[in-house]
Design a protein around this motif. Structure first.
Motif, short mmCIF file in Angstrom:
data_model
loop_
_atom_site.label_atom_id
_atom_site.label_comp_id
_atom_site.label_asym_id
_atom_site.label_seq_id
_atom_site.Cartn_x
_atom_site.Cartn_y
_atom_site.Cartn_z
N ALA A 1 7.42 2.85 8.19
CA ALA A 1 8.79 3.36 8.23
C ALA A 1 9.77 2.36 7.63
O ALA A 1 10.65 2.73 6.84
CB ALA A 1 9.19 3.68 9.67
N TYR A 2 9.62 1.09 7.98
CA TYR A 2 10.51 0.07 7.43
C TYR A 2 10.32 -0.09 5.93
O TYR A 2 11.29 -0.24 5.18
CB TYR A 2 10.27 -1.27 8.13
CG TYR A 2 10.76 -1.31 9.56
CD1 TYR A 2 12.02 -0.83 9.90
CD2 TYR A 2 9.97 -1.84 10.57
CE1 TYR A 2 12.48 -0.86 11.20
CE2 TYR A 2 10.41 -1.88 11.89
CZ TYR A 2 11.67 -1.38 12.20
OH TYR A 2 12.11 -1.42 13.49
N LEU A 3 9.07 -0.07 5.47
CA LEU A 3 8.82 -0.17 4.03
C LEU A 3 9.42 1.02 3.28
O LEU A 3 9.95 0.87 2.17
CB LEU A 3 7.32 -0.27 3.76
CG LEU A 3 6.62 -1.55 4.22
CD1 LEU A 3 5.12 -1.47 3.93
CD2 LEU A 3 7.22 -2.78 3.56
N LEU A 4 9.32 2.18 3.89
CA LEU A 4 9.90 3.38 3.27
C LEU A 4 11.40 3.25 3.13
O LEU A 4 11.99 3.60 2.10
CB LEU A 4 9.55 4.61 4.11
CG LEU A 4 10.00 5.97 3.57
CD1 LEU A 4 9.31 6.26 2.24
CD2 LEU A 4 9.71 7.07 4.58
N ILE A 5 12.05 2.69 4.17
CA ILE A 5 13.50 2.54 4.15
C ILE A 5 13.92 1.42 3.19
O ILE A 5 14.87 1.57 2.41
CB ILE A 5 14.02 2.24 5.57
CG1 ILE A 5 13.78 3.45 6.48
CG2 ILE A 5 15.51 1.89 5.54
CD1 ILE A 5 14.06 3.16 7.95
N PHE A 6 13.21 0.28 3.24
CA PHE A 6 13.63 -0.90 2.49
C PHE A 6 13.22 -0.86 1.02
O PHE A 6 13.90 -1.45 0.17
CB PHE A 6 13.05 -2.16 3.12
CG PHE A 6 13.60 -2.47 4.49
CD1 PHE A 6 14.72 -1.82 4.99
CD2 PHE A 6 12.99 -3.42 5.29
CE1 PHE A 6 15.22 -2.09 6.25
CE2 PHE A 6 13.49 -3.73 6.56
CZ PHE A 6 14.60 -3.05 7.03
N ILE A 7 12.10 -0.19 0.71
CA ILE A 7 11.59 -0.20 -0.67
C ILE A 7 11.45 1.20 -1.25
O ILE A 7 11.93 1.49 -2.33
CB ILE A 7 10.22 -0.93 -0.75
CG1 ILE A 7 10.35 -2.35 -0.22
CG2 ILE A 7 9.72 -0.95 -2.18
CD1 ILE A 7 9.04 -3.12 -0.24
N GLY A 8 10.74 2.08 -0.54
CA GLY A 8 10.53 3.43 -1.05
C GLY A 8 9.09 3.88 -0.86
O GLY A 8 8.22 3.10 -0.43
N PRO A 9 8.79 5.13 -1.19
CA PRO A 9 7.47 5.71 -0.91
C PRO A 9 6.34 5.13 -1.75
O PRO A 9 5.18 5.23 -1.37
CB PRO A 9 7.67 7.19 -1.23
CG PRO A 9 8.83 7.23 -2.17
CD PRO A 9 9.73 6.10 -1.76
N GLU A 10 6.65 4.51 -2.90
CA GLU A 10 5.60 4.01 -3.78
C GLU A 10 4.73 2.96 -3.07
O GLU A 10 3.50 3.00 -3.12
CB GLU A 10 6.21 3.39 -5.04
CG GLU A 10 5.17 2.78 -5.99
CD GLU A 10 5.82 2.07 -7.16
OE1 GLU A 10 5.10 1.39 -7.90
OE2 GLU A 10 7.05 2.20 -7.32
N VAL A 11 5.38 2.02 -2.39
CA VAL A 11 4.65 0.95 -1.71
C VAL A 11 3.95 1.48 -0.47
O VAL A 11 2.81 1.12 -0.18
CB VAL A 11 5.59 -0.20 -1.33
CG1 VAL A 11 4.85 -1.26 -0.52
CG2 VAL A 11 6.19 -0.82 -2.58
N VAL A 12 4.60 2.37 0.25
CA VAL A 12 4.00 2.93 1.47
C VAL A 12 2.69 3.63 1.16
O VAL A 12 1.69 3.48 1.87
CB VAL A 12 4.99 3.90 2.15
CG1 VAL A 12 4.33 4.55 3.38
CG2 VAL A 12 6.26 3.17 2.58
N SER A 13 2.66 4.37 0.08
CA SER A 13 1.44 5.09 -0.29
C SER A 13 0.32 4.15 -0.72
O SER A 13 -0.85 4.52 -0.68
CB SER A 13 1.74 6.08 -1.43
OG SER A 13 2.19 5.39 -2.59
N ALA A 14 0.67 2.92 -1.11
CA ALA A 14 -0.33 1.97 -1.57
C ALA A 14 -0.93 1.14 -0.44
O ALA A 14 -1.92 0.44 -0.62
CB ALA A 14 0.27 1.02 -2.61
N VAL A 15 -0.32 1.21 0.76
CA VAL A 15 -0.79 0.41 1.89
C VAL A 15 -1.90 1.15 2.64
O VAL A 15 -1.72 2.28 3.08
CB VAL A 15 0.37 0.11 2.87
CG1 VAL A 15 -0.14 -0.62 4.10
CG2 VAL A 15 1.43 -0.74 2.16
N ASP A 16 -3.04 0.50 2.76
CA ASP A 16 -4.19 1.06 3.46
C ASP A 16 -4.10 0.68 4.94
O ASP A 16 -4.12 -0.51 5.28
CB ASP A 16 -5.48 0.51 2.86
CG ASP A 16 -6.72 1.08 3.52
OD1 ASP A 16 -6.60 1.97 4.38
OD2 ASP A 16 -7.83 0.61 3.18
N PRO A 17 -4.03 1.65 5.87
CA PRO A 17 -3.89 1.34 7.29
C PRO A 17 -5.18 0.85 7.94
O PRO A 17 -5.16 0.39 9.09
CB PRO A 17 -3.46 2.69 7.89
CG PRO A 17 -4.06 3.71 6.99
CD PRO A 17 -4.01 3.11 5.61
#
Length: 281
Positions: free
Chosen positions: A101-117
């Motif tokens: 959620a923080y990455l989505l707010i601070f950077i955008g969806p591109e990075v969030v989609s690249a992070v493997d949980p």
């Protein structure tokens, strides 16, 4: 064995169970790590906002509270490390939800989609569930006979060396890369230093709001300042090609933080004494 070593090595499960019921400490650490820290990190990260790789690395590591070696360092400072151990599963689960959620707010969806949980899930099992299950079995065995007590004493004595060895291996695996990219990585060092400095008054203020005692206040300050680099590093290494520098940004934070923890162990007990006011601000 001195009192500090006892705090580090011997938090019995009954103490952990009691700490889980300490809602004020849980509230303080959650508020500190997931309300105040993101605001501070956002402000500090603006200085490198133009470099996406540096920005992603700083956000990944500074937005995730530590759940492992913070227990060792806080214990050396006379903090209530049993409370930190009790809140570790809560902090781990919370950051699994909050980080995207923080990455989505601070950077955008591109990075969030690249992070493997997947590394987060593995860390929850390896760092939390398995150790607690083994601790329960060992303590039960220790209560029955002398051999069990000897086994438990041996495991306790190995805790700090194993943790330090893990840190050394993790840092050593990336240290060559840090040296090669030192010119780029140097720009994030002041951010990490500033974070460690700022988190002392912020941690103290949060502790006063929640009226924590001396040991819990020290623990809260350590919780706010130490970050989850051991868990975040696999996330950084799994990022695609444009973010190859991110892992080195994370390791740089670890190097800065280790020096900071040595300072914290000496300074925090002097700042947070038995006479430190704990009334709300």
């Amino acid at each position: 064995m001195g009192p500090n070593e006892t705090v580090i090595l011997g938090p019995l499960l009954v103490d952990i169970a009691r700490a889980v019921r300490d809602l004020r400490f849980i509230g303080a650490t959650v508020t500190l790590n997931f309300v105040f820290v993101p605001l501070i990190v956002f402000g500090l990260s603006r200085f490198i906002a133009g470099d996406q790789a540096l920005l992603v690395g700083v956000l990944l590591v500074l937005l995730t509270p530590c759940i492992d070696y913070v227990i060792v360092f806080s214990g050396l400072a006379g903090a209530s490390s049993d409370r930190l151990l009790a809140t570790a599963p809560i902090l781990m689960l919370a950051q699994m939800v909050a980080l995207p959620a923080y990455l989505l707010i601070f950077i955008g969806p591109e990075v969030v989609s690249a992070v493997d949980p997947k590394p987060f899930v593995e860390a929850l099992v390896i760092l939390i569930i398995i150790p607690l299950a083994m601790a329960a079995m060992t303590q039960k065995l220790a209560a029955r006979n002398r051999v069990g007590r000897a086994v438990m004493a041996t495991m306790e004595s190995l805790m700090v060396p194993l943790m330090m060895s893990t840190l050394a291996i993790v840092v050593g695996s990336q240290i060559v890369g840090v040296g090669e990219e030192v010119a780029s990585l140097w720009t994030v060092v002041p951010i990490y230093v500033a974070f460690l400095i700022v988190m002392v008054p912020v941690g103290l203020a949060t502790s006063r709001i929640f009226r924590l005692d001396t040991g819990s206040t020290r623990a809260a300050v350590f919780s706010g300042a130490t970050r989850n680099s051991l868990v975040v590093l696999p996330l950084a290494l799994a990022l695609p090609e444009p973010f190859t520098l991110v892992a080195l940004v994370v390791v740089t934070q670890t190097l800065v933080e280790l020096v900071g923890m040595v300072v914290y162990v000496k300074v925090i007990p002097r700042i947070v004494t038995q006479h430190t006011p704990t009334t709300p601000i």
